[in-house]
Write an enzyme that holds these catalytic residues in place. Structure first.
Site, PDB file in Angstrom:
ATOM      1  CG  ASP A  88      -2.111  -0.957   1.023  1.00  0.00           C
ATOM      2  OD1 ASP A  88      -2.320  -1.424  -0.116  1.00  0.00           O
ATOM      3  OD2 ASP A  88      -2.825  -1.221   2.007  1.00  0.00           O
ATOM      4  NE  ARG A 171       5.523  17.515  28.661  1.00  0.00           N
ATOM      5  CZ  ARG A 171       5.533  17.214  29.936  1.00  0.00           C
ATOM      6  NH1 ARG A 171       4.456  16.681  30.502  1.00  0.00           N
ATOM      7  NH2 ARG A 171       6.606  17.447  30.672  1.00  0.00           N
ATOM      8  CB  THR A 201      -9.182  -1.022   5.239  1.00  0.00           C
ATOM      9  OG1 THR A 201      -8.733  -0.355   4.046  1.00  0.00           O
ATOM     10  CG2 THR A 201     -10.634  -1.427   5.072  1.00  0.00           C
ATOM     11  CB  ALA A 202      -5.138   2.606   6.215  1.00  0.00           C
TER      12      ALA A 202
END
Length: 315
Positions: A88, A171, A201-202
């Site tokens: 991908d 932080r 879907t990532a």
């Protein structure tokens, strides 16, 4: 055959056909696949095109005289299609190279999940054959236009196919999230993911967001490790504007990543806004399989009951 050959790549209609090859540059299987694609295209009378980075990386393995350079010899608007060899991440790089053109992308997975990829490496010969026949359909994938400002000044104008993520540096971030210019909530978190259905879907998926079918016109806002009672993902329509403001009292800066490729430092007080873009990414599909099937195959989802029998009506 050289680029200056009198038998320059013409089809029966007399047109020059150019196909972009984008490849993962640090895998042995990518080298072999790239050599195979270059050979098949030149034998078919089609001009292979590569960007300078790939051409330099693969020059020990291929005849560079057979190949045109993207941006020097040819522009993205002159390309017929792109064959992308990798995972991908390589497809996202191809989308970056092709931004603003109508060139569709065919992904051949040489990575792990490879959710954006259409075919697997063992299908490479078939993929090349069908691309040469123009035997594919094209999906338009929604993208985001992303603008980051600080104290009223624009510090970044960019875009994303999968997601724009606002993340902490050291932080936790104190953020205010908003939709359509109105504040929705304020909390501390490790970050926020503003995603497309393609990106669902990532990173957004890893952060606990829903899977959204690519055909759905929507945008997602997914918190990362939020310290809040209300930390659920939000899904809006494509006419909305999503915003994340790093509160001025935040200790330390944040960072904006788009598709994990384009980075911008975000001082306290910065605001990131995302809207749907008028420019889509075109994905070439060689298979008619439903997205449900791709979901099952890529994530290895069980489609049988605990007794082992396949449930009626499932894929």
């Amino acid at each position: 055959m050289s680029r200056d050959s009198t038998s320059k790549e013409l089809n029966d209609a007399g047109e020059v056909r150019r196909i972009l090859i984008v490849s993962h540059t640090h895998r042995d299987e990518a080298v072999a696949a790239t050599v195979q694609v270059v050979s098949a295209l030149t034998q078919a009378g089609v001009t292979p095109v590569m960007d300078a980075q790939d051409l330099d990386e693969f020059s020990p393995h291929i005849d560079v005289e057979q190949i045109e350079r993207l941006g020097t010899d040819v522009s993205a608007t002159q390309l017929e299609v792109a064959i992308v060899l990798g995972g991908d991440g390589t497809i996202l790089r191809a989308a970056e190279l092709l931004r603003g053109s109508e060139c569709p992308i065919v992904g051949v997975n040489l990575g792990h999940v490879g959710f954006l990829a259409e075919m697997e490496s063992y299908d490479l010969a078939t993929t090349i054959e069908r691309v040469l026949r123009r035997d594919y359909t094209v999906e338009e994938r929604l993208t985001l236009d992303v603008v980051a400002t600080c104290n009223g000044e624009v510090i970044a104008e960019t875009w994303a196919l999968n997601e724009a993520s606002v993340e902490k540096r050291r932080r936790m971030l104190e953020v205010e999230i908003g939709i359509d210019g109105l504040p929705v909530s304020t909390f501390a978190c490790d970050g926020m993911v503003l995603a497309t259905p393609t990106g669902s879907t990532a990173y957004a998926f890893s952060a606990g967001g829903p899977v959204v079918w690519p055909t759905v016109k929507a945008m997602l806002m997914v918190p990362i490790a939020a310290h809040a009672l209300f930390d659920r993902p939000l899904v809006t329509g494509t006419d909305s504007e999503l915003s994340v403001r790093i509160l001025p009292e935040n200790i330390g800066p944040g960072v904006l990543w788009c598709d994990g490729r384009r980075r911008t430092e975000l001082p306290a007080g910065s605001i990131v806004r995302a809207r749907t873009s008028s420019q889509s990414v075109r994905i070439a599909r060689l298979n008619a399989a439903e997205f449900s099937n791709r979901l099952v195959q890529k994530f290895h989802l069980p489609v049988s009951g605990w007794r082992g029998a396949r449930r009626e009506g499932t894929v």
